[in-house]
Enzyme design. Structure first.
Site, PDB file in Angstrom:
ATOM      1  N   HIS A   1       0.798  -1.234   0.000  1.00 28.97           N
ATOM      2  CA  HIS A   1       0.000   0.000   0.000  1.00 28.97           C
ATOM      3  C   HIS A   1       0.823   1.273   0.000  1.00 28.97           C
ATOM      4  O   HIS A   1       0.258   2.364  -0.048  1.00 28.97           O
ATOM      5  CB  HIS A   1      -0.936   0.026   1.214  1.00 28.97           C
ATOM      6  CG  HIS A   1      -2.083  -0.919   1.092  1.00 28.97           C
ATOM      7  ND1 HIS A   1      -3.203  -0.627   0.358  1.00 28.97           N
ATOM      8  CD2 HIS A   1      -2.267  -2.164   1.589  1.00 28.97           C
ATOM      9  CE1 HIS A   1      -4.050  -1.639   0.426  1.00 28.97           C
ATOM     10  NE2 HIS A   1      -3.501  -2.592   1.164  1.00 28.97           N
TER      11      HIS A   1
ATOM     12  N   LYS B   1      -9.069  14.152   3.707  1.00 28.97           N
ATOM     13  CA  LYS B   1      -8.260  12.932   3.744  1.00 28.97           C
ATOM     14  C   LYS B   1      -7.387  13.009   4.984  1.00 28.97           C
ATOM     15  O   LYS B   1      -7.297  14.059   5.603  1.00 28.97           O
ATOM     16  CB  LYS B   1      -7.406  12.814   2.477  1.00 28.97           C
ATOM     17  CG  LYS B   1      -6.648  14.110   2.121  1.00 28.97           C
ATOM     18  CD  LYS B   1      -5.873  13.989   0.811  1.00 28.97           C
ATOM     19  CE  LYS B   1      -6.695  14.100  -0.429  1.00 28.97           C
ATOM     20  NZ  LYS B   1      -6.655  12.902  -1.254  1.00 28.97           N
ATOM     21  N   ARG B   2      -6.741  11.888   5.356  1.00 31.57           N
ATOM     22  CA  ARG B   2      -5.783  11.947   6.458  1.00 31.57           C
ATOM     23  C   ARG B   2      -4.805  13.099   6.232  1.00 31.57           C
ATOM     24  O   ARG B   2      -4.434  13.375   5.097  1.00 31.57           O
ATOM     25  CB  ARG B   2      -5.000  10.624   6.567  1.00 31.57           C
ATOM     26  CG  ARG B   2      -5.820   9.376   6.862  1.00 31.57           C
ATOM     27  CD  ARG B   2      -6.371   9.368   8.247  1.00 31.57           C
ATOM     28  NE  ARG B   2      -5.274   9.467   9.214  1.00 31.57           N
ATOM     29  CZ  ARG B   2      -5.044   8.594  10.178  1.00 31.57           C
ATOM     30  NH1 ARG B   2      -5.840   7.557  10.337  1.00 31.57           N
ATOM     31  NH2 ARG B   2      -4.028   8.740  11.014  1.00 31.57           N
TER      32      ARG B   2
ATOM     33  N   LYS C   1       0.481  14.433   1.268  1.00 23.56           N
ATOM     34  CA  LYS C   1      -0.810  14.800   0.662  1.00 23.56           C
ATOM     35  C   LYS C   1      -0.921  16.319   0.437  1.00 23.56           C
ATOM     36  O   LYS C   1      -1.820  16.781  -0.254  1.00 23.56           O
ATOM     37  CB  LYS C   1      -1.969  14.294   1.532  1.00 23.56           C
ATOM     38  CG  LYS C   1      -2.087  12.754   1.529  1.00 23.56           C
ATOM     39  CD  LYS C   1      -3.186  12.293   2.489  1.00 23.56           C
ATOM     40  CE  LYS C   1      -3.311  10.779   2.577  1.00 23.56           C
ATOM     41  NZ  LYS C   1      -4.058  10.181   1.450  1.00 23.56           N
TER      42      LYS C   1
ATOM     43  N   THR D   1      -8.455   6.783  -3.068  1.00 24.18           N
ATOM     44  CA  THR D   1      -9.819   6.358  -3.439  1.00 24.18           C
ATOM     45  C   THR D   1     -10.778   7.531  -3.268  1.00 24.18           C
ATOM     46  O   THR D   1     -11.838   7.555  -3.891  1.00 24.18           O
ATOM     47  CB  THR D   1     -10.302   5.184  -2.560  1.00 24.18           C
ATOM     48  OG1 THR D   1     -10.156   5.545  -1.181  1.00 24.18           O
ATOM     49  CG2 THR D   1      -9.532   3.926  -2.860  1.00 24.18           C
TER      50      THR D   1
ATOM     51  N   LYS E   1     -14.269   8.837  -5.444  1.00 21.05           N
ATOM     52  CA  LYS E   1     -15.582   9.183  -4.885  1.00 21.05           C
ATOM     53  C   LYS E   1     -16.042  10.534  -5.420  1.00 21.05           C
ATOM     54  O   LYS E   1     -17.215  10.704  -5.782  1.00 21.05           O
ATOM     55  CB  LYS E   1     -15.510   9.226  -3.349  1.00 21.05           C
ATOM     56  CG  LYS E   1     -15.075   7.918  -2.702  1.00 21.05           C
ATOM     57  CD  LYS E   1     -14.684   8.151  -1.228  1.00 21.05           C
ATOM     58  CE  LYS E   1     -13.964   6.933  -0.662  1.00 21.05           C
ATOM     59  NZ  LYS E   1     -13.378   7.209   0.685  1.00 21.05           N
TER      60      LYS E   1
HETATM   61  C1  PLP Z   1     -12.157   7.420   1.017  1.00 18.92           C
HETATM   62  C2  PLP Z   1     -11.734   7.799   2.368  1.00 18.92           C
HETATM   63  C3  PLP Z   1     -10.370   7.955   2.662  1.00 18.92           C
HETATM   64  C4  PLP Z   1      -9.287   7.822   1.628  1.00 18.92           C
HETATM   65  O1  PLP Z   1      -9.157   9.099   1.022  1.00 18.92           O
HETATM   66  P1  PLP Z   1      -7.903   9.504   0.143  1.00 18.92           P
HETATM   67  O2  PLP Z   1      -8.277  10.858  -0.400  1.00 18.92           O
HETATM   68  O3  PLP Z   1      -7.790   8.481  -0.946  1.00 18.92           O
HETATM   69  O4  PLP Z   1      -6.734   9.559   1.048  1.00 18.92           O
HETATM   70  C5  PLP Z   1      -9.999   8.309   3.945  1.00 18.92           C
HETATM   71  N1  PLP Z   1     -10.933   8.487   4.917  1.00 18.92           N
HETATM   72  C6  PLP Z   1     -12.254   8.373   4.665  1.00 18.92           C
HETATM   73  C7  PLP Z   1     -13.227   8.614   5.779  1.00 18.92           C
HETATM   74  C8  PLP Z   1     -12.711   8.019   3.390  1.00 18.92           C
HETATM   75  O5  PLP Z   1     -14.021   7.904   3.161  1.00 18.92           O
END
Ligand code: PLP
Length: 601
Positions: A146, A337-338, A343, A445, A449
């Site tokens: 990952h 995101k985190r 990032k 991911t 979305k």
């Molecule tokens: C989809 C999702 C992530 C992953 O987000 P990235 O932008 O790909 O880092 C992290 N936390 C939550 C709550 C999510 O729904």
């Protein structure tokens, strides 16, 4: 103790069982201690054991390294393997047929201790000869990598392993000895190569490399986007790939449309159903039928009206959490995101400051009104990430209370980011920030979305962004910045950002105002360290990519002023996302990794 949760599939055609484990003490209390009057000590045994499954380590791309974490990893791996072997024996009798019926997917290296644990269960407890046991292991295990961040690869110190799991350590040594002997026998005896492929890192401290263990114990090893898989072959597992050229494969991540479209955005789901019929509900590839509607003004108008209603709803959620009212006609620009340096939430905040400065310098210009939305958690001990959260809040306080921007810029940081909050933010997003330093986001991911819900992406050529642009069309995505190869070149050349800052007056002004304490009047030195770091150790290319990012943001403004063009692109984003359904991903794992066939019905 096992806890089972039924997982009902789409239209309830199938139900799977999710089995989770909880640590329970065999004896709740040590009676001898209790009778001696040691009432606390009598409970200590139970507390120590039950601590194993008490916490989910919150670390993000950095291993914990605690003994408790290793106890947790062996506990979960061993419970699952023992249960799996018991059920297999009950159904099929012998363990030789295990590979015909079982695939185990190691999700990152966290369960990699399962490799020596399965060897132990087969060899020590079931009298399977070593070579046969190893063949079983390397037929049933598969490993998903990952991350390529070197600091994220799990390593356990040999003394810790020897103390806690002495038999596993012996087994790891034996696996390693046979592995290195086989390499030497094949004339791959270059000491550098052997050192790199060894399961043990021999530095000042000796450590077990869980990534190497997972690779060696697995039949297939996969990355989670085309770029990430390519970089795996060229970097972390370069030497393994040389020796095992067929082992590494790609399975690009996906998202479930059930949650991220049908449940999160029912109004858009209804609009799509009305336009192209309900077939896409069962076959995500059919969402491509929506593409011609990009040229239908009535469809675009309805898409825009649904987004606006979702923004009104999000504004309601926000006003319930922070004292701020949002304009649903502004561009909602979202990075959730985190919080992690790679990032680059920091680059987004710096660009926000630069935009704020520009708005104040030229108040007469027709600025596209923007709402900058941030949400995300930082790992407990990640100081730099927490400082970024502090900065987002400091900038929000200044910008939101400055009447001279005339409400055309608002900044929001939402706490306690989780999936439920994501479900209310994503359908309301116009712009999706996917701006990681190229080469560092394995897939992402969140990017999928947003695009599925019709947000336009501003992003780098990283992770799955590349495959998204290939499928929705490069002209429908705002791409900027250094490529992964260019980032690697810069890392070799040096990370001083003096030249990049000199070339960008907007960045220079932004860093100066941060260093002057303009956003932290209560503690003017708060961001001195952060600014110094950016100037001389631009590890994540925040300065190097800043001007390209700023230019891409101005192209976003321009498109926002052409609403027909905006909603045309939004529609083409949604229409282009069928391939990113997790159904496609899981089918890929089933066919190309597990060799599993679909059940009839
Ligand atoms: C989809 C999702 C992530 C992953 O987000 P990235 O932008 O790909 O880092 C992290 N936390 C939550 C709550 C999510 O729904």
């Amino acid at each position: 103790m096992a806890y089972d949760t039924p997982i009902a599939g789409w239209r309830r055609a199938h139900v799977n069982t999710l089995r989770l484990w909880s640590a329970r003490a065999d004896h709740p209390i040590v009676l001898e201690d209790f009778n001696r009057g040691d009432h606390v000590g009598a409970l200590a045994h139970r507390v120590r054991l039950e601590a194993i499954s008490r916490v989910l380590y919150p670390n993000d791309n950095t291993p914990a390294g605690h003994e408790l974490r290793l106890r947790q990893e062996i506990f979960f791996a061993s419970a699952s393997l023992q249960d799996l072997l018991r059920r297999h024996r009950a159904q099929h009798g012998d363990l030789a047929s295990l590979p015909d019926h079982v695939s185990i997917q190691l999700n990152d290296t966290h369960p990699a201790i399962a490799v020596p644990e399965l060897m132990r269960l087969l060899v020590d407890e079931n009298d399977v000869p070593w070579d046969e046991a190893w063949k079983i292991c390397t037929s049933v295990f598969h490993y998903t990598n990952h991350t390529l961040l070197p600091e994220a690869l799990e390593k356990w110190s040999v003394p810790l392993m020897e103390g806690l799991l002495p038999r596993h350590m012996q087994i790891i040594y034996l696996i390693n000895a046979r592995h290195l002997d086989a390499l030497r026998a094949a004339r791959r005896d270059d000491p550098r190569l052997l050192a790199s492929l060894s399961l043990i890192e021999e530095n000042t401290t000796r450590q077990v490399r869980m990534g190497n263990l997972a690779f060696l114990g697995s039949r297939r090893v996969n990355g989670v986007s085309a770029l990430h898989t390519d970089l795996m072959r060229r970097t972390v597992f370069r030497d393994f790939h040389d020796v095992y050229p067929d082992r590494i494969v790609n399975q690009t991540n996906g998202i479930t449309f059930r949650r991220w479209l049908f449940q999160a955005n029912p109004a858009l789901t209804d609009l799509i159903t009305e336009a192209i019929g309900p077939a896409f509900l069962d076959d995500p590839a059919r969402i491509a039928d929506l593409a011609p509607f990009a040229d239908d003004p009535a469809f675009r108008g309805r898409f825009a009206a649904i987004r606006r209603a979702n923004k009104v709803e999000l504004a309601r959620v926000v006003s319930g959490r922070v004292n701020l009212s949002l304009d649903p006609d502004a561009l909602f620009d979202v990075q959730i995101k985190r919080i992690h340096e790679y990032k680059r939430q920091l680059m987004n905040i710096l660009e926000t400051i630069a935009l704020y400065n520009e708005m104040r310098a030229r108040p007469g210009q027709t600025w596209a009104p923007r709402v900058k939305i941030f949400a995300g958690k930082a790992a407990a001990g990640y100081h730099q990430a927490k400082l970024v959260i502090k900065l987002a809040n400091d900038v929000a306080r200044v910008v939101n209370n400055d009447p001279s921007v005339g409400g055309r810029l608002k900044v929001v940081f939402l706490t306690n980011y989780n999936v439920s909050l994501a479900e209310s933010i994503i359908p309301a997003a116009d712009l999706s920030e996917q701006i990681s330093t190229a080469g560092m986001e394995a897939s992402g991911t969140g990017n999928m979305k947003f695009a599925l819900n019709g947000a336009l992406t501003i992003g780098t050529l990283d992770g799955a962004n590349i495959e998204i642009l290939e499928r929705v069309g490069a002209e429908n995505v705002f791409i900027f910045g250094l490529t992964a190869d260019e980032v690697a070149t810069r890392h070799r050349a040096g990370l001083d950002a003096t030249a990049a800052i000199k070339a960008s007056p907007a960045l220079a002004e932004t860093l100066e105002s941060l260093a002057a304490g303009n956003f932290s009047p209560d503690d003017r030195a708060r961001y001195n360290g952060l600014v110094d770091g950016l100037r001389h150790h631009d590890n994540f290319m925040v300065c190097a990519d800043f001007e390209a990012y700023r230019a891409a943001q101005r192209a976003v403004d321009e498109l926002w002023h052409d609403q027909d063009a905006w909603w045309r692109r939004a529609t083409l984003n949604t229409a282009g996302m069928g391939w990113f359904s997790s159904d496609r991903t899981i089918l890929g794992y089933a066919r190309e990794i597990w060799r599993a066939e679909a059940m009839p019905g």
